[in-house]
Design an enzyme around this catalytic site. Structure first.
Site, PDB file in Angstrom:
ATOM      1  CD  GLN A 111      47.200  40.587  44.623  1.00 55.77           C
ATOM      2  OE1 GLN A 111      47.041  40.812  43.306  1.00 55.77           O
ATOM      3  NE2 GLN A 111      48.420  40.309  45.041  1.00 55.77           N
ATOM      4  CB  VAL A 112      41.993  39.694  49.442  1.00 56.95           C
ATOM      5  CG1 VAL A 112      41.660  39.172  50.919  1.00 56.95           C
ATOM      6  CG2 VAL A 112      40.967  40.993  49.028  1.00 56.95           C
ATOM      7  CB  ALA A 148      39.418  38.179  45.999  1.00 54.59           C
ATOM      8  CG  ASP A 166      30.072  47.209  46.043  1.00 53.13           C
ATOM      9  OD1 ASP A 166      28.852  46.970  45.167  1.00 53.13           O
ATOM     10  OD2 ASP A 166      31.015  47.061  46.351  1.00 53.13           O
ATOM     11  CE  LYS A 202      39.959  46.103  49.253  1.00 52.22           C
ATOM     12  NZ  LYS A 202      38.598  46.564  49.258  1.00 52.22           N
TER      13      LYS A 202
END
Length: 521
Positions: free
Chosen positions: A132-133, A126, A286, A151
């Site tokens: 980004q991961v 991701a 979120d 991450k």
């Protein structure tokens, strides 16, 4: 020089999408109207203003996209059509080179990658504007291998963010000076909040702390899974958490085929949210479908999996009281009480007339009662209240606006799973329990327990304190002696009265609790 060029780029995009017309339209001077006519000549401004703003932010890059996402949560400031359009902004950014991610990790730990991880997948799973991961495997302090998600912050983000934020602060000052709506929209305050939000996102230790707090809060609730944080592997630009596997909650048919109870899943999401709000005062803010999965593992089947903890909300006891009393007054159609709550909060100018505010709130809320209770959106009720409050220059607290946006997401997700979801029936027990806790004997008992150690220590020491005082000032303070002895007698009488009246007091509190229950409707 680079800041100057970036400023020119922003001005060009603003002009091309007709956003300058939005600012100039606030002026009523004849020469400004003529200037507006010249500047907008030959441009196609047939698209709605919200769409033009969204497309302009997307062209300006990920920092401005994030700014638009934050603006979409400020329904107390933004017109509904603009807020709705900005909510469609997507944080789509291609991943950066995996070798850069490896270099960032090795620099953070001052070790080679193979000294940190048992294995590391270089292909990111991701990516977003900030980080980004990657998936990896670690060996924890007990030698147990764990599947983890890593991450990693994008390199150089702080420099990019600081440059764009400096320009945003400058633009906010100009908008506030030049636009008639500038002071009402509070652009400098909004940009300052965004500044804090972005710099918080640059510190992954803060996000890890949010995750750890939510995990601790949710331990006793068998409805949601929060990944464990592996603190030995966390730095300000690298965060390592337990790898979670599940089905994205948006894949409803796949979940149904797997045997997940979809209506229960919808109710569970509401339960999780209201538990975080009214029990903990700390909520995941979120919770859109991209951050939620559902576990299909046998031991945790059907549970929510929450991800991405960069945005959380916190509520004080006063905030919770405001929400609970507003919702209950709304469902009783007691609009005068809703108006009084706004004034009691201190957010309304002193000159505001209660009857005028009540009439405005009635006009907003009454149409909701033409539909079944199950179709009433609590998030929309809050949003409409905030929008009405804007006309009266009400200062709505940012955490309540964030909660309203999150509530809308939860409702939308819940009704996507189950169109017949009755949010009020699910929320009511939480509101009722919170009100009883505040007015019933539980709160008094908690306060007594909190103060008991201090008084338990003070009362036995009272004679010694009197004696010490008298021996230091023998013969000089007879009046003080009499006063202290009298005070001790009064203290003893008070203690006796408390003990003798205790049973009756508890009975009275129980009766009060029953009255509160009867008055719920």
């Amino acid at each position: 020089m680079s800041r100057f060029l970036r400023g020119l780029t922003i001005l060009w995009v603003v002009f091309r999408y007709g956003l300058d017309e939005l600012v100039l339209s606030s002026f009523e001077h004849p020469w400004m109207r003529r200037a507006r006519a010249v500047l907008t000549l030959g441009r196609r401004l047939d698209k709605p203003r919200g769409q033009r703003l969204r497309e302009a932010l997307e062209e300006l890059g990920p920092i401005f996209v994030k700014f638009g996402q934050v603006l979409s949560t400020r329904s107390d400031l933004m017109p509904p059509d603009v807020a709705e359009e900005l909510a469609r902004l997507q944080d789509r950014v291609p991943p950066f080179d995996s070798q850069i991610a490896v270099d960032t990790i090795e620099r953070a730990f001052r070790k080679k990658l193979d000294q940190i991880f048992v294995s590391f997948e270089r292909e990111p799973v991701a990516s977003a504007s900030i980080a980004q991961v990657h998936f990896a495997v670690i060996s924890d302090r007990n030698g147990v291998q764990r599947d983890v998600a890593v991450k990693v912050l994008r390199p150089g983000m702080k420099t990019v963010i600081d440059k764009d934020l400096a320009l945003m602060h400058m633009m906010a000052r100009w908008v506030e000076r030049l636009s008639a709506d500038g002071k009402r929209l509070k652009p400098r305050q909004v940009v300052a909040e965004f500044d804090n939000y972005l710099h918080d996102e640059l510190d992954l230790i803060r996000e890890a702390s949010n995750a750890a707090q939510l995990r601790r809060n949710m331990e006793g609730l068998d409805l949601v899974l929060i990944p464990e944080v592996y603190w030995d592997f966390c730095r300000s630009d690298v965060m390592v958490m337990q790898r979670m596997t599940g089905v994205p909650i948006s894949q409803v048919e796949r979940l149904r085929e797997a045997g997940v109870d979809i209506p229960k899943l919808a109710r569970d999401g509401v339960t999780i949210f209201f538990t975080q709000v009214f029990r903990d005062g700390f909520f995941h803010a979120d919770m859109h479908p991209g951050n939620i999965m559902v576990s299909l593992e046998p031991e945790t089947f059907g549970r929510y999996i929450s991800l991405d903890f960069g945005i959380v909300g916190t509520l004080t006891e006063y905030d919770k009281e405001y929400l609970a009393q507003n919702f209950t007054a709304f469902f009783r159609r007691d609009y005068k009480r809703v108006a009084e709550l706004h004034i009691e909060s201190g957010w309304v100018p002193p000159s505001t007339r209660v009857d005028e505010l009540e009439a405005a709130i009635r006009a907003v809320c009454e149409p909701y009662f033409d539909r079944p209770l199950a179709e009433i959106s609590l998030g929309m009720v809050l949003m409409r209240l905030f929008q009405t409050s804007r006309r009266f220059q009400v200062e709505i607290q940012p955490q309540l606006v964030l909660l309203q946006k999150t509530l809308l997401n939860i409702e939308g997700l819940g009704r996507q799973l189950d169109p017949n979801l009755d949010l009020w029936s699910t929320a009511k027990p939480f509101l009722e329990k919170w009100m009883l806790d505040q007015m019933g004997p539980q709160r008094l008992w908690r306060e007594l327990l909190a103060e008991a150690p201090r008084y338990a220590k003070l009362i036995p020491e009272l004679p010694r304190l009197i004696h010490r005082r008298l021996t230091r000032n023998s013969g000089e303070h007879d009046e003080l002696l009499k006063e202290l002895l009298q005070q001790q007698k009064l203290t003893n009488r008070l203690l006796q009265a408390i003990v003798s009246a205790g049973i009756g007091f508890v009975i009275a509190l129980i009766l009060l609790q029953l009255v509160v229950r009867l008055r719920w409707y």
